[in-house]
Design an enzyme around this catalytic site. Sequence first.
Site, mmCIF file in Angstrom:
data_model
loop_
_atom_site.group_PDB
_atom_site.id
_atom_site.type_symbol
_atom_site.label_atom_id
_atom_site.label_comp_id
_atom_site.label_asym_id
_atom_site.label_seq_id
_atom_site.Cartn_x
_atom_site.Cartn_y
_atom_site.Cartn_z
ATOM 1 N N PHE A 153 41.384 28.891 41.882
ATOM 2 C CA PHE A 153 42.130 29.914 42.607
ATOM 3 C C PHE A 153 41.369 30.272 43.885
ATOM 4 O O PHE A 153 40.156 30.458 43.854
ATOM 5 C CB PHE A 153 42.357 31.156 41.750
ATOM 6 N N ASP A 161 36.996 33.063 34.944
ATOM 7 C CA ASP A 161 38.077 33.910 35.439
ATOM 8 C C ASP A 161 39.202 33.873 34.399
ATOM 9 O O ASP A 161 39.779 32.820 34.129
ATOM 10 C CB ASP A 161 38.565 33.374 36.784
ATOM 11 N N ARG A 185 57.043 27.751 39.319
ATOM 12 C CA ARG A 185 56.217 28.228 38.206
ATOM 13 C C ARG A 185 56.943 29.341 37.463
ATOM 14 O O ARG A 185 57.438 30.287 38.073
ATOM 15 C CB ARG A 185 54.880 28.737 38.756
ATOM 16 N N TYR A 236 46.934 43.312 36.356
ATOM 17 C CA TYR A 236 48.352 43.481 36.688
ATOM 18 C C TYR A 236 49.242 42.338 36.230
ATOM 19 O O TYR A 236 50.452 42.373 36.468
ATOM 20 C CB TYR A 236 48.535 43.711 38.194
ATOM 21 N N LYS A 237 48.694 41.321 35.578
ATOM 22 C CA LYS A 237 49.527 40.231 35.087
ATOM 23 C C LYS A 237 49.969 40.552 33.657
ATOM 24 O O LYS A 237 50.762 41.446 33.431
ATOM 25 C CB LYS A 237 48.771 38.907 35.195
#
Length: 407
Positions: free
Chosen positions: A124, A194, A366, A219-220
């Site tokens: 990422f 991560d 996705r 927040y996911k």
Amino acid sequence: MTRDEARARDAADPLRGLRDRFALPDGVIYLDGNSLGALPKTTPARLTDVVTEQWGRDLIAGWNAHGWIGAAVRAGGAIAPLIGAQADEVLVADSTSVNLFKLLAAACMARPERGTILSEPENFPTDLYMAQGVAGMLAGRRVKTVAFDDLVAAIDDDVAVVLLTHVHYKSGHKRDIAAITAAAHARGALVLWDLSHSAGAVAVDLNGCDVDLAVGCGYKYLNGGPGAPAFLYVARGLQETLRSPLSGWMGHAAPFDFHDDYAPAPGIARFQCGTPPILGIAALEEGVAQFDGVDLAALFAKGQALCDLYVALVEERCTGFVLASPRDGAHRGSHVSFAHPHAYAICQALIARRVVGDFRAPDVLRMGFAPLYTGFEDVWCAVDTLAAVMRERAWNDPAYRFRAAVT
């Protein structure tokens, strides 16, 4: 699977009632919880209480009267069971990027004779950016990236820390935490994982895998809301030896003694920096509370079943897509990516029809499957809509030719 069969599977799902904990808009099939989790129904009332009663009525007394001062540690303790950690090993603080910086720098300083931060290409971006920033700040350090299949062989005596994402943000490929951590330790390196696409979506056992360091966002799948504070993990055995490069006053052993010189707090609290964001932490605590009393093994198994159904239906009903995620759920997170030359436009056409997923450059559609609130009928309807978009060439609308700022 027919729609009726998908609906019957939902009806038989013992976890189906969890969906009622979320304020999902009517008529929307939301498959982007891997990017922003849905709103728990309890969050607005919690925030209203914190704002109007705790802050509005009690003002600064809230730091003691309502436990604001311990919120970062308390919220970290609530996340700990979701990632296989002890309560005193997890802290909610800052953003994922800032936490990456803190722990990468601390790891490098703990291995002063080693000069390499090792990662993989297409990790990422913020992970690589933070690694580059740390390497640029500390003399004699560099970032080295190698293809994932060559990574273990590349761990040599110059590697200070291995930086990897457990579930790859684009492909959904789930890395073997235990094996890679063991390989790094065998060469004297630390490992920083991560967990942004893992926590709350797949099983994670940091203690069982002897993990040194980890970060993740709130927040996911943790449903903490846009820009929710992140979390960091430091194994108990490392907490007294690692030094945070951001020696802020909230990480001081006695912040309200106001000493001129910094002395780190004991344990995980030393990795705090500035004042904890109380409103953000309150929302995150409500998001994490949605996992209370939930059979996590069953929840994560449901996530993989949803992914499997999506893969099967897309390959059965939609042409022109190439699976870009592992087919085997044992090696996959809780999102699935398909490559298509017109992926961005297809994604926008789906959103226009109230099926919300996302696009990742250059060509990936996705879809994320948050098992707390996603159902099997949702998957069936999403693919049915996708098939219609492709059949009608709805993606070929001039309005979809230019990308929005957020994709």
